[in-house]
Design an enzyme around this catalytic site. Structure first.
Site, short mmCIF file in Angstrom:
data_model
loop_
_atom_site.label_atom_id
_atom_site.label_comp_id
_atom_site.label_asym_id
_atom_site.label_seq_id
_atom_site.Cartn_x
_atom_site.Cartn_y
_atom_site.Cartn_z
N LYS A 220 0.84 -1.21 0.00
CA LYS A 220 0.00 0.00 0.00
C LYS A 220 0.87 1.25 0.00
O LYS A 220 0.64 2.19 -0.76
CB LYS A 220 -0.90 0.02 1.24
CG LYS A 220 -1.80 1.24 1.30
CD LYS A 220 -2.17 1.65 2.70
CE LYS A 220 -1.03 2.36 3.39
NZ LYS A 220 -1.40 2.97 4.68
N CYS A 290 -18.45 4.55 7.07
CA CYS A 290 -18.37 3.08 7.11
C CYS A 290 -17.27 2.67 8.10
O CYS A 290 -16.25 2.11 7.73
CB CYS A 290 -18.08 2.53 5.71
SG CYS A 290 -18.41 0.76 5.56
N CYS A 297 -24.73 2.99 9.09
CA CYS A 297 -25.53 2.53 7.95
C CYS A 297 -26.82 3.33 7.74
O CYS A 297 -27.16 3.65 6.60
CB CYS A 297 -25.84 1.04 8.09
SG CYS A 297 -24.36 0.02 8.19
N CYS A 300 -26.18 6.23 5.63
CA CYS A 300 -25.36 5.98 4.44
C CYS A 300 -26.24 5.94 3.19
O CYS A 300 -27.26 5.25 3.15
CB CYS A 300 -24.61 4.66 4.60
SG CYS A 300 -23.60 4.22 3.17
N CYS A 306 -26.31 -1.91 -0.19
CA CYS A 306 -25.15 -2.53 0.46
C CYS A 306 -25.50 -3.93 0.96
O CYS A 306 -26.38 -4.10 1.81
CB CYS A 306 -24.69 -1.66 1.62
SG CYS A 306 -23.29 -2.39 2.51
S1 SF4 Z 1 -24.55 0.71 4.39
FE1 SF4 Z 1 -22.74 -0.52 3.78
S2 SF4 Z 1 -21.33 0.99 2.89
FE2 SF4 Z 1 -22.84 2.15 4.08
S3 SF4 Z 1 -21.94 2.38 6.12
FE3 SF4 Z 1 -23.19 0.53 6.19
S4 SF4 Z 1 -21.75 -1.15 5.70
FE4 SF4 Z 1 -20.79 0.76 5.06
#
Ligand code: SF4
Length: 312
Positions: A220, A290, A297, A300, A306
Site C-alpha cells: 500500500k 463506514c 448505515c 449511508c 449494500c
Molecule cells: S450501508 Fe454498507 S457501505 Fe454504508 S456504512 Fe453501512 S456497511 Fe458501510
C-alpha cells in the site's frame, strides 16, 4: 516561491502505467467512439435500489468485455471477436456516485493530513519524495493526526536522509512517538534511509518492486509513494479501510482475507481511470461513515444497495 514537485505530486497529473480496459463514472472525457455506460445498467441499478434483497443480487452481475476487436482488414475473414466475460459488482457505479456525494465536503482526516499533505512543499523534489515515503511508513497502524504530528516534529529539524541518519535512535523514537509500533519504525526508518543514501542518492526508487524491498515498506505504501512521489498510478493502494469497505459493498467477487488479496480482486474489474481515486475516497468514507466497528448505515446513501448493511 515553491515549485510543484517536478515529477508529479499532483494526483490530477498522474499517468497510468497499465492497460486500459473500461471506463467508469467520473472518468475523464471519453475518447471518440467509446460507448457510453449502457442505459440498461442504470435502470438495473435503479431497480436494484427498490429491492430489499441485495445479498442475493450482489454476485450475479457480469458484463461482456470485448478483449480483442479485429481490424477492418480482418473483418470478413470469418474471424469472430473474442469476448471475455469480466465480472463486476452489479451496483458499483451507483455505489461509487453515492460515496462521492457523501465525501463531497472533503472534510475527513485523510483529506487534510494524508501523505500528500505531510511533506515540505518548498524542499527539493527528492527530499519531498523521501518525506512522502517516511510519512507513509509512519502512518501504518496510526491515526492521520498522530502521523501528521510526528512529521511536523521531524520536519522542524530538517527532514532529509542525512539528518535522519545523523539522529540517534532514542531521539528519533522521541520524535515519532506515539505512532504505532514506533520502536520498529525507528529501526526500519534508519535501515531504509541508509539504503536510499547508498543506492539511490538520497531519493526513493521509482518502482513498486524496489519500494517493497525496503525495510518497513509494504505494497500500500509503495503504490501511494509511486502516485504521490512520482505521479505514476502503479496499482490500487489498499489499506484496512479499502479492504473492509470493498468486502462490505461486495466489490470483490468472493470475500478476501487481506488487503493484498483485495487489491488483486479490485484491479480485475475496476476501470484503471478510477484507481488513483479509490484510496482517498474510501479511506475518508471509512473514517466518517463506514466505520470499522459501528458503521453509520442508517445515514449511508448506500444503505439500500449494500449487501452488508442488514447484517451490521
Ligand atoms: S450501508 Fe454498507 S457501505 Fe454504508 S456504512 Fe453501512 S456497511 Fe458501510
Amino acid at each position: 516561491m515553491c515549485s510543484p514537485l517536478e515529477s508529479g505530486m499532483n494526483a490530477l497529473s498522474m499517468r497510468m502505467v497499465t492497460r486500459s480496459r473500461s471506463r467508469g463514472p467520473g472518468a475523464g472525457p471519453r475518447a471518440g467512439g467509446e460507448d457510453p455506460v449502457p442505459l440498461g445498467r442504470r435502470e438495473a441499478a435503479a431497480e436494484g435500489r427498490k429491492s430489499h434483497h441485495p445479498i442475493k443480487r450482489q454476485q450475479k452481475a457480469q458484463r461482456l468485455h470485448v478483449a480483442y476487436e479485429s481490424s477492418d482488414s480482418e473483418k470478413g475473414e470469418g474471424t469472430e471477436p473474442l469476448k471475455v466475460p469480466i465480472w463486476e459488482p452489479q451496483d458499483w457505479q451507483q455505489q461509487l456516485v453515492n460515496i462521492r456525494t457523501m465525501r463531497s465536503k472533503k472534510d475527513a482526516p485523510v483529506d487534510q493530513l494524508g501523505a500528500e499533505h505531510c511533506y515540505d512543499p518548498c524542499a527539493p523534489p527528492k527530499v519531498r519524495r523521501y518525506q512522502v515515503l517516511l510519512s507513509l511508513m509512519l502512518s501504518s497502524q496510526t491515526k492521520d493526526q498522530v502521523t501528521a504530528g510526528a512529521m511536523q516534529r521531524l520536519r522542524a529539524r530538517g527532514l532529509t536522509v542525512d539528518s535522519i541518519l545523523q539522529t540517534d535512535d532514542s531521539t528519533l523514537g522521541e520524535l515519532i512517538y506515539p505512532v504505532g509500533f514506533w520502536r520498529n519504525k525507528v529501526k526500519y526508518i534508519k535501515q531504509t534511509s541508509a539504503i536510499l543514501q547508498q543506492r539511490y542518492g538520497g531519493d526513493i526508487p521509482a518502482s513498486v518492486a524496489e519500494l517493497v524491498a525496503l525495510p518497513g515498506v509494504g505494497p500500500k505504501m509503495a503504490h501511494l509513494a509511486m502516485a504521490v512521489g512520482w505521479g505514476i498510478v502503479s496499482g490500487i493502494a489498499v489499506d484496512t479501510h479499502v479492504h473492509r469497505i470493498a468486502n462490505r459493498l461486495g466489490w470483490t467477487k468472493k470475500a478476501t482475507k487481506s488487503p493484498e488479496e483485495t487489491r488483486g480482486a479490485l484491479e480485475e474489474w475496476l476501470p484503471r481511470e478510477l484507481w488513483s481515486e479509490i484510496n482517498g475516497l474510501l479511506v475518508g468514507f471509512g473514517q466518517q461513515t463506514c466505520l470499522p466497528l459501528h458503521p453509520r448505515c442508517p445515514t449511508c446513501l448506500n444503505y439500500a444497495l449494500c449487501p452488508a448493511a442488514q447484517g451490521l
